[in-house]
Scaffold this active site. Structure first.
Site, PDB file in Angstrom:
ATOM      1  N   ASP A  75     -39.467  35.878   3.671  1.00  0.00           N
ATOM      2  CA  ASP A  75     -39.457  37.341   3.767  1.00  0.00           C
ATOM      3  C   ASP A  75     -38.374  37.813   2.799  1.00  0.00           C
ATOM      4  OD1 ASP A  75     -39.256  40.006   4.337  1.00  0.00           O
ATOM      5  OD2 ASP A  75     -38.586  39.762   6.401  1.00  0.00           O
ATOM      6  N   TRP A 100     -32.596  30.545   6.825  1.00  0.00           N
ATOM      7  CA  TRP A 100     -33.758  30.546   7.722  1.00  0.00           C
ATOM      8  C   TRP A 100     -34.596  29.320   7.320  1.00  0.00           C
ATOM      9  CZ3 TRP A 100     -37.063  31.635  11.397  1.00  0.00           C
ATOM     10  CH2 TRP A 100     -38.433  31.711  11.150  1.00  0.00           C
ATOM     11  N   ASP A 119     -30.822  32.729   0.792  1.00  0.00           N
ATOM     12  CA  ASP A 119     -30.759  33.989   0.040  1.00  0.00           C
ATOM     13  C   ASP A 119     -29.738  33.854  -1.090  1.00  0.00           C
ATOM     14  OD1 ASP A 119     -32.602  35.146   1.708  1.00  0.00           O
ATOM     15  OD2 ASP A 119     -31.126  36.180   2.962  1.00  0.00           O
ATOM     16  N   ASN A 147     -36.937  35.541  10.398  1.00  0.00           N
ATOM     17  CA  ASN A 147     -36.622  35.482   8.964  1.00  0.00           C
ATOM     18  C   ASN A 147     -36.135  36.833   8.442  1.00  0.00           C
ATOM     19  OD1 ASN A 147     -38.906  37.013   8.754  1.00  0.00           O
ATOM     20  ND2 ASN A 147     -40.078  35.576   7.526  1.00  0.00           N
ATOM     21  N   ASP A 148     -36.138  37.854   9.327  1.00  0.00           N
ATOM     22  CA  ASP A 148     -35.759  39.203   8.899  1.00  0.00           C
ATOM     23  C   ASP A 148     -34.242  39.386   9.011  1.00  0.00           C
ATOM     24  OD1 ASP A 148     -36.185  41.711   7.948  1.00  0.00           O
ATOM     25  OD2 ASP A 148     -36.780  42.571   9.866  1.00  0.00           O
ATOM     26  N   VAL A 149     -33.509  38.464   8.427  1.00  0.00           N
ATOM     27  CA  VAL A 149     -32.051  38.460   8.541  1.00  0.00           C
ATOM     28  C   VAL A 149     -31.462  38.347   7.140  1.00  0.00           C
ATOM     29  CG1 VAL A 149     -30.080  37.087   9.350  1.00  0.00           C
ATOM     30  CG2 VAL A 149     -32.053  37.399  10.841  1.00  0.00           C
TER      31      VAL A 149
END
Ligand code: ABN
Length: 174
Positions: A75, A100, A119, A147-149
């Site tokens: 993501d 993640w 990231d 995964n939205d971190v």
């Protein structure tokens, strides 16, 4: 025998004088709470210098396309389109040490591989090749499974730029 008895009695009395029941309970509960929190912590693998698993020689797919097999649980913006590659950060950015983790099937050998979505941090968001596949993703209240971190929160700059997809292992169980 008497000597051993006396020795243990003396040691037990000495421990009892130096400690309290409340102190024991405090230490025990701290260990229990601390131990329970360990599985929830994000995974730090960027500094792990274990050798990567052997992948088949040939690879299929385009790493700048969201359909590429390694991106099944991603993501974010693909670093491949942002001056880096699917497994390296663009120059001037830093790779997040916490990530993640997803499991994706490699179409070449049909095996499942563990992928770390590190990231890249330190530049404003890349803005190209946004890819949201979300396989195995869970709601944000399960932070360890979402995964939205922004994993840049664990880097020296919290500014998110793009995401990589690094194979870190072979998945034996699904
Ligand atoms: N891990 C990608 C990402 C970054 C910032 C916000 C959400 C998701």
């Amino acid at each position: 025998m008497k000597f051993i008895d006396r020795f243990f009695e003396k040691s037990a009395r000495s421990v009892a004088q130096r400690s309290s029941r409340r102190g024991l309970l405090k230490n025990l509960s701290a260990a229990l709470v601390g131990g329970a929190a360990i599985p929830l912590l994000p995974v730090a693998r960027a500094s792990d210098n274990k050798s990567p698993p052997k992948l088949p020689q040939n690879d299929v797919g385009d790493p700048s396309s969201c359909d590429y097999w390694r991106y099944c649980a991603v993501d974010g913006f693909l670093c491949e389109c942002c001056g880096g590659s699917y497994n390296t950060c663009p120059p001037g950015t830093e790779m997040s040490p916490i990530t993640w983790i997803g499991t994706c099937r490699n179409p070449v050998d049909g095996r499942n591989y563990v992928i770390s979505y590190n990231d890249c941090c330190g530049k404003t968001q890349c803005g190209t090749c946004l890819c949201q596949r979300d396989e195995g993703d869970r709601p944000l209240y399960r932070a360890d499974k979402s995964n939205d971190v922004n994993w840049c929160l664990g880097a020296s700059s919290s500014v998110y730029h793009c995401s990589t997809a690094i194979v870190v292992g072979v998945a034996f169980k699904e």
